[in-house]
Design a protein around this motif. Structure first.
Motif, short mmCIF file in Angstrom:
data_model
loop_
_atom_site.label_atom_id
_atom_site.label_comp_id
_atom_site.label_asym_id
_atom_site.label_seq_id
_atom_site.Cartn_x
_atom_site.Cartn_y
_atom_site.Cartn_z
N ARG A 226 123.52 98.42 53.67
CA ARG A 226 122.28 97.96 53.44
C ARG A 226 121.29 97.69 54.78
O ARG A 226 120.31 97.96 54.64
CB ARG A 226 122.76 96.48 52.63
N ARG B 133 118.11 99.88 55.29
CA ARG B 133 116.84 99.18 55.42
C ARG B 133 116.08 99.53 56.74
O ARG B 133 115.08 99.79 56.85
CB ARG B 133 117.06 97.61 55.38
N ASP C 53 112.61 101.34 56.98
CA ASP C 53 111.54 100.56 57.57
C ASP C 53 110.59 101.49 58.70
O ASP C 53 109.45 100.98 59.02
CB ASP C 53 111.84 99.26 58.05
#
Length: 327
Positions: free
Chosen positions: A177, A181, A185
């Motif tokens: 996770r 992410r 980003d």
């Protein structure tokens, strides 16, 4: 002016091997290889054959791939130079991997590392690391790393996509996770021309699928669409993933688009079989079985049985483990 033509063709090959230029680069590398064979320019001919190998795999052209591989091996042997031998070794390693000869692939990877170290290229260790990761994940030999990971490792001075792949294979959910992410980003569009981008794209997609992350899948789907009908390959064939449609099928299934999933699975299976890759055929069959198990358990059992029949003789532990929920 043949020398000028050779120079222009050779230079143009370094300007990308992305799907949108695959057909052009295949034609150019084939023409350059022919011109070099006629003039006896073995050095340029070796380069042409290498590019032809990569783009033939990308485009799913097994006959061109086989011919270019033979030409590259002959050129490397006649030149007896480490750089050409390194490229030929990477190609031989990936071919062994695809047919499920993991022991031979590991031997090739070790030999290629030795050749690469002969000309002092610092990037060789990284390429070798990717080769070994791909081998170890298929043969179930990553477990030893599990006790060293918490999922909270710093991303500083690390290849985050590689760390993501390790987290994904070892089911370190928190790490998957965080790493996914972190990468999403960033501006993914700035990486699409990098030689290692297809590797990162595959690892990103696998991470998103492991989390059932629909938002991430929606972000990644357009990048995967760029490779529809083609294979995913990174660098000098240090990592080969088979058909991109397998990834598109799994993403479509996650997003609830069953019709697209079936279409992509059919395309992936056709591609993987055409390329003669036992490893990727087994992976596609297993992925398809897992997707349809809830709606068509009888079909899932047939697909899973076929996948096991391919994976067991070659020791493809990754596929066998993925099918355990269907046992």
């Amino acid at each position: 002016d043949r020398p000028t033509l050779v120079h222009v063709l050779k230079t143009s090959l370094w300007h990308g091997l992305t799907p949108d230029v695959a057909a052009v680069q295949l034609a150019r590398s084939t023409e350059l290889a022919r011109l070099c064979a006629e003039t006896g320019d073995r050095e340029s001919g070796s380069m042409a054959s290498f590019f032809r190998v990569v783009v033939s795999y990308l485009a799913g052209r097994p006959e061109d791939l086989a011919e270019a591989t033979t030409d590259l091996q002959r050129a490397a042997e006649s030149l007896a130079q480490p750089w050409h031998a390194y490229f030929a070794g990477c190609v031989a390693q990936s071919r062994a991997f695809c047919r499920g000869d993991f022991a031979q692939a590991e031997q090739r990877a070790a030999a290629t590392l030795q050749v690469g170290e002969a000309f002092g290229d610092d990037s060789i260790d990284g390429s070798h690391g990717v080769q070994m990761f791909m081998l170890h994940r298929e043969t179930g030999r990553l477990d030893v790393a599990r006790r060293h990971l918490t999922g909270r490792e710093t991303f500083a001075d690390r290849w985050v996509a590689g760390l993501l792949a390790l987290y994904t294979e070892l089911n370190v959910t928190e790490g998957v996770r965080r790493a996914l992410r972190h990468l999403l980003d960033g501006n993914l569009a700035t990486h699409v021309t990098d030689a290692h981008w297809p590797i990162e794209l595959a690892f990103l997609t696998e991470g998103a699928l492991a989390l059932d992350d629909r938002d991430a899948a929606l972000v990644l789907r357009p990048f995967l669409d760029f490779y529809a009908g083609m294979n995913l390959v990174g660098g000098q064939l240090v990592a080969v993933f088979g058909s991109a449609d397998r990834y598109l099928a799994r993403v479509a299934a996650l997003l609830g688009d069953g019709e697209a999933a079936e279409r992509h699975f059919a395309a992936a299976l056709e591609m993987d079989r055409r390329m003669g890759s036992v490893v990727h055929v087994a992976e596609t069959l297993a992925a398809h079985a897992l997707v349809v198990q809830a709606t068509d358990p009888a079909r899932a059992r047939v697909l899973a049985a076929e996948a096991r029949a391919l994976a067991e003789p070659i020791g493809q532990v990754r596929v066998l483990r993925s099918l355990e929920p269907l046992a």
